[in-house]
Design a protein around this motif. Structure first.
Motif, PDB file in Angstrom:
ATOM      1  N   ASP A  26      33.270  96.104 -54.688  1.00 61.95           N
ATOM      2  CA  ASP A  26      33.737  95.132 -55.860  1.00 61.95           C
ATOM      3  C   ASP A  26      35.063  94.637 -55.320  1.00 61.95           C
ATOM      4  N   VAL A  27      35.422  93.797 -54.444  1.00 60.67           N
ATOM      5  CA  VAL A  27      36.330  92.484 -54.988  1.00 60.67           C
ATOM      6  C   VAL A  27      36.644  92.128 -56.033  1.00 60.67           C
ATOM      7  N   ALA A  28      36.926  91.809 -57.627  1.00 60.28           N
ATOM      8  CA  ALA A  28      36.766  91.170 -58.706  1.00 60.28           C
ATOM      9  C   ALA A  28      38.380  90.561 -58.559  1.00 60.28           C
ATOM     10  N   GLU A  29      38.186  89.469 -59.570  1.00 62.17           N
ATOM     11  CA  GLU A  29      40.209  89.114 -59.785  1.00 62.17           C
ATOM     12  C   GLU A  29      41.059  90.165 -60.338  1.00 62.17           C
ATOM     13  N   THR A  30      39.955  90.496 -60.881  1.00 57.83           N
ATOM     14  CA  THR A  30      41.118  91.582 -61.922  1.00 57.83           C
ATOM     15  C   THR A  30      41.311  93.109 -61.698  1.00 57.83           C
ATOM     16  N   TYR A  31      40.347  93.692 -60.750  1.00 56.95           N
ATOM     17  CA  TYR A  31      40.392  95.036 -60.603  1.00 56.95           C
ATOM     18  C   TYR A  31      39.505  95.182 -59.209  1.00 56.95           C
ATOM     19  N   ILE A  32      39.544  95.863 -58.529  1.00 53.26           N
ATOM     20  CA  ILE A  32      38.560  96.894 -57.352  1.00 53.26           C
ATOM     21  C   ILE A  32      37.829  97.695 -57.461  1.00 53.26           C
ATOM     22  N   HIS A  33      36.394  97.447 -57.363  1.00 50.51           N
ATOM     23  CA  HIS A  33      35.794  99.082 -58.348  1.00 50.51           C
ATOM     24  C   HIS A  33      35.307  99.602 -56.019  1.00 50.51           C
ATOM     25  N   VAL A  34      34.994 100.872 -56.444  1.00 52.28           N
ATOM     26  CA  VAL A  34      34.934 101.197 -55.141  1.00 52.28           C
ATOM     27  C   VAL A  34      33.704 102.426 -55.178  1.00 52.28           C
ATOM     28  N   GLU A  35      32.285 102.114 -55.031  1.00 55.26           N
ATOM     29  CA  GLU A  35      31.904 103.944 -55.300  1.00 55.26           C
ATOM     30  C   GLU A  35      30.860 104.277 -53.972  1.00 55.26           C
ATOM     31  N   LEU A  36      30.748 105.484 -54.331  1.00 50.68           N
ATOM     32  CA  LEU A  36      30.399 106.268 -53.008  1.00 50.68           C
ATOM     33  C   LEU A  36      28.849 106.870 -52.968  1.00 50.68           C
ATOM     34  N   PHE A  37      28.133 106.412 -52.384  1.00 47.90           N
ATOM     35  CA  PHE A  37      27.220 107.149 -52.194  1.00 47.90           C
ATOM     36  C   PHE A  37      26.376 108.210 -51.010  1.00 47.90           C
ATOM     37  N   ASP A  38      25.219 108.330 -51.415  1.00 46.14           N
ATOM     38  CA  ASP A  38      24.345 109.161 -50.025  1.00 46.14           C
ATOM     39  C   ASP A  38      23.560 108.643 -49.838  1.00 46.14           C
ATOM     40  N   LEU A  83      44.254  95.098 -60.576  1.00 45.80           N
ATOM     41  CA  LEU A  83      45.198  94.782 -59.953  1.00 45.80           C
ATOM     42  C   LEU A  83      45.184  93.325 -60.581  1.00 45.80           C
ATOM     43  N   SER A  84      47.261  93.393 -61.110  1.00 43.47           N
ATOM     44  CA  SER A  84      47.839  92.638 -61.310  1.00 43.47           C
ATOM     45  C   SER A  84      47.461  91.642 -61.210  1.00 43.47           C
ATOM     46  N   GLU A  85      47.961  90.304 -61.202  1.00 47.12           N
ATOM     47  CA  GLU A  85      48.387  88.777 -61.331  1.00 47.12           C
ATOM     48  C   GLU A  85      48.577  89.038 -59.813  1.00 47.12           C
ATOM     49  N   PHE A  91      37.316  81.521 -48.041  1.00 45.00           N
ATOM     50  CA  PHE A  91      37.602  80.448 -49.756  1.00 45.00           C
ATOM     51  C   PHE A  91      37.473  81.141 -50.152  1.00 45.00           C
ATOM     52  N   ALA A  92      38.755  81.995 -51.407  1.00 46.85           N
ATOM     53  CA  ALA A  92      38.845  82.469 -52.590  1.00 46.85           C
ATOM     54  C   ALA A  92      39.701  81.949 -53.265  1.00 46.85           C
ATOM     55  N   PRO A  93      38.424  80.821 -53.899  1.00 42.48           N
ATOM     56  CA  PRO A  93      39.482  80.297 -54.525  1.00 42.48           C
ATOM     57  C   PRO A  93      40.836  80.548 -55.791  1.00 42.48           C
ATOM     58  N   ASN A  94      40.486  81.452 -56.710  1.00 40.18           N
ATOM     59  CA  ASN A  94      41.537  82.325 -57.946  1.00 40.18           C
ATOM     60  C   ASN A  94      43.191  83.004 -56.660  1.00 40.18           C
ATOM     61  N   TRP A  95      42.789  82.875 -55.159  1.00 36.85           N
ATOM     62  CA  TRP A  95      43.759  83.456 -55.088  1.00 36.85           C
ATOM     63  C   TRP A  95      44.355  83.030 -53.590  1.00 36.85           C
ATOM     64  N   ASN A  96      43.503  81.579 -53.483  1.00 44.31           N
ATOM     65  CA  ASN A  96      44.037  80.669 -52.095  1.00 44.31           C
ATOM     66  C   ASN A  96      43.589  81.142 -51.293  1.00 44.31           C
ATOM     67  N   TRP A  97      43.288  82.536 -51.002  1.00 40.17           N
ATOM     68  CA  TRP A  97      42.714  82.443 -49.482  1.00 40.17           C
ATOM     69  C   TRP A  97      42.508  82.193 -48.600  1.00 40.17           C
ATOM     70  N   ARG A  98      42.275  81.537 -47.256  1.00 37.23           N
ATOM     71  CA  ARG A  98      41.637  80.388 -46.186  1.00 37.23           C
ATOM     72  C   ARG A  98      41.861  81.439 -45.270  1.00 37.23           C
ATOM     73  N   ASP A  99      40.453  81.596 -44.409  1.00 37.17           N
ATOM     74  CA  ASP A  99      39.942  82.528 -43.251  1.00 37.17           C
ATOM     75  C   ASP A  99      41.003  83.772 -43.398  1.00 37.17           C
ATOM     76  N   VAL A 100      40.904  84.200 -44.293  1.00 40.04           N
ATOM     77  CA  VAL A 100      41.593  85.635 -43.967  1.00 40.04           C
ATOM     78  C   VAL A 100      40.519  86.777 -43.216  1.00 40.04           C
TER      79      VAL A 100
END
Ligand SMILES: [Zn+2]
Ligand SMILES: [Zn+2]
Lengths: 396, 396
Positions: free
Chosen positions: B85-97, B110-112, B162-171
């Motif tokens: 889960d990539v969010a604006e202020t953190y990246i949360h990773v989970e492992l499942f069976d 994630l810092s600003e 398009f990731a509006p908060n980071w202004n990513w385009r076509d990454v």
């Protein structure tokens, strides 16, 4: 919802029939290319439909030096279909051949006192007799009638669950009609009927995700997902007219405030005219005549008419923008009688508001257009339900 | 959209896996009864999944005097899945069976200043390494990772369009990750991920027509039709947050006015608090802390908090009523972190507004409830995409 192989077969057959109706005569190879189905599946479905007398072999076409390809077409005289549009002030009946070509039409006006179930049944049956007489078609050829009934309908049971204008509750309309007519009757509502008409014959042919915006006395939004009608959990999806556009805005006849319908339904448009020009003579006319008079005044560039349509187009644009954002459709069609009268002006007037309120990404893929069906889309869609019903599993 | 037999097989297989995951160990007979599929279809799908090592035979059960029935279960150690889960202020990773049971989790703040693609990729890969280390799982067991990325995502190409908060385009996020990780990556957005989580594991299991209302910084409505995710024509369906609630109302960050998000997104809720009590100390806090503080103040029956939540619940109720009327869903789930903090109060506070604005007929069939998934629904849904991806046709 598990899609069974029966569901998939029915979906494929409807898809195939739509192409045959659009392009008759047509080869199995062309059908396979157009529908994305395998040639084996197409051959199998065509075989079944030939056997049932719905399709007919009509010759061959060359295939660039290869073996000539057999062509099939709808067997237009293989049966007849009826579509009935029950509205508040009239009953409109149309007779079609199996290719869904119009053979005859009849309209029975309904006075305000004629809304008991047996009166409505009487008008439907006399309308049916009229179209059969006009076209010289034997009633035994009729495979079924689709009947569109305003309000809430329970299809399986053939019930008019609730018709607000007539205060009908749980009227067994299908069974009442079955007593008077000698063929199967399929009940549905006008929003579903006109959406199916667009999918089969109109602006949505070949499209996946479609919205048909119905602009009449009431307003609604028929929704198709993956090329099929979306009905919701209890067959009431599409009540866009009663979504809120203006929090705490105009009172709507549903009891809530600020509904879309209170702004873009015919009475809502006339209320806007009243705000613009309280003394307008148009306000003395009955609703349908008034909308026509508004269209005429607009053509003469009457200032009050221009301002009324400008405001209405903005309301409509914002509410259509909501549909774009929520559902990301491929095409939005403006349908029904208010769209027929004012649609061109509304369509050009609404574009700015749509662009302001819809997000660029979903909007860039959305076509917004007027219903291209020249005849009564509700009767046509209702007749399509009768065709689907006649071909349903278990009716060999 | 023609549904091919491959689509139907995939849909059936997902349906079946959901039941196996929910009820392991389970017999083919019980699966057939639960899914509505024929026993032959179930046996065929189970055979394929046994062969691929996804399911395992785990013994027999008596069948009331009949022949003992073979039981199957998810082969939990047949592989591992990762949900990010990539969010604006953190990246949360989970492992499942493979039974989608949580094995380990890691969160990277994630810092600003850390929002360049290679920084985000770096955090994802170090999170992945952390969960594998924690659980002692060999990376070669990982069948794939689902990555939920905010904004607009192009799934097939694996692009963050398009990731509006980071202004990513076509990454090309998927390809960047593929260089760092040795397993397939499936990109999608959080609205789709948490909707799939509800369909597989949450409030929507076994339901057809479902809406997952996501209440966070932004808000949206994930839509399922017939038990499958509805994506719209260009994968942007669900932008309910930018439908209009108050014509000419508050300015929304999308540029339009009066959007739902401007009232029920976290910043919108804090704007309501500002209207109620411009001097509230809560307004000095960062957004997430402020919503928590509002929940605490509410528990102490603070007047400003009570009034803020009351107004928010009304806005939310009207906007949810719109969903009921337009889509007639079976269940509406309130999800994400604002729902986790304020959901109970919002849920009871909104019922009146929903009842006032939704029509009785669609509403009588709609359950409205809080997300019952205790863990991160977005990571869980993302891992589910990885499971679907691993089982997709062409990956034998
Ligand atoms: Zn209303
Ligand atoms: Zn907005």
């Amino acid at each position: 919802m598990k899609r069974t192989s029966r569901d998939i077969r029915r979906g494929n057959r409807n898809e195939l029939l739509r192409y045959v109706i659009a392009r008759s005569p047509v080869s199995r190879q062309e059908l396979a290319a157009a529908t994305g189905l395998s040639l084996a599946t197409v051959a199998n479905l065509v075989g079944e439909l030939l056997e049932r007398g719905v399709l007919v072999e009509v010759g061959f076409e060359d295939s660039d030096g290869g073996r000539p390809r057999g062509l099939v077409a709808m067997r237009a005289d293989g049966g007849a279909l009826i579509g009935v549009d029950v509205a508040e002030t009239y009953i409109h009946v149309e007779l079609f051949d199996l290719a869904l070509r119009l053979l005859a039409r009849a309209e029975e006006p309904l006075s305000e006192s004629e809304n008991r179930p047996e009166q409505v049944v009487g008008h439907i049956t006399s309308g049916v007799r009229a179209v059969l007489d006009q076209a010289g078609v034997d009633i035994r050829l009729v495979l079924g009638a689709g009947v569109s009934m305003p309000g809430q309908v329970e299809r399986e049971g053939g019930l008019s669950v609730f018709a607000p204008n007539w205060n009908w509750r749980d009227v067994p309309l299908r069974d009442l009609l079955a007593g008077a007519l000698d063929f199967p009757v399929y009940l549905d509502n006008p929003l579903m009927a006109c959406t199916v008409a667009e999918l089969w014959f109109g602006a949505a042919r070949g499209c996946d995700d479609v919205i048909v915006v119905n602009l009449g006395t009431g307003v609604g939004a028929g929704i198709a997902v993956g090329g099929s009608l979306y009905r919701g959990f209890s067959n009431t999806a599409g009540e866009w007219g009663h979504t809120t556009l203006v929090l705490d805005g105009r009172v709507c006849h549903c009891g809530a405030m600020g509904c879309v319908e209170a702004y873009v339904g015919a009475p809502g448009i006339l209320n806007t005219l009243r705000e613009v020009d309280p003394d307008s003579a148009i306000l003395q006319l009955d609703q349908a005549t008034a909308i026509g008079a508004l269209a005429d005044a607009l053509a003469k560039e009457d200032a009050a008419a221009l301002e009324t349509v400008k405001r209405t187009a903005r309301y409509l644009g914002v509410a259509v923008g909501n549909l774009v954002n929520l559902l990301n459709p491929q095409v939005i069609v403006l349908s029904s009688w208010v769209a027929a009268r004012l649609g061109t002006a509304l369509l050009s007037g609404m574009r700015e508001a749509v662009a302001e309120h819809a997000l660029p990404r979903p909007l860039e893929h959305t076509r917004i257009m007027l219903c291209p069906i020249a005849t009564n889309a509700v009767s046509l869609g209702a007749a399509t339900f009768a065709l689907e019903g006649a071909l349903a599993p278990g009716k060999a």
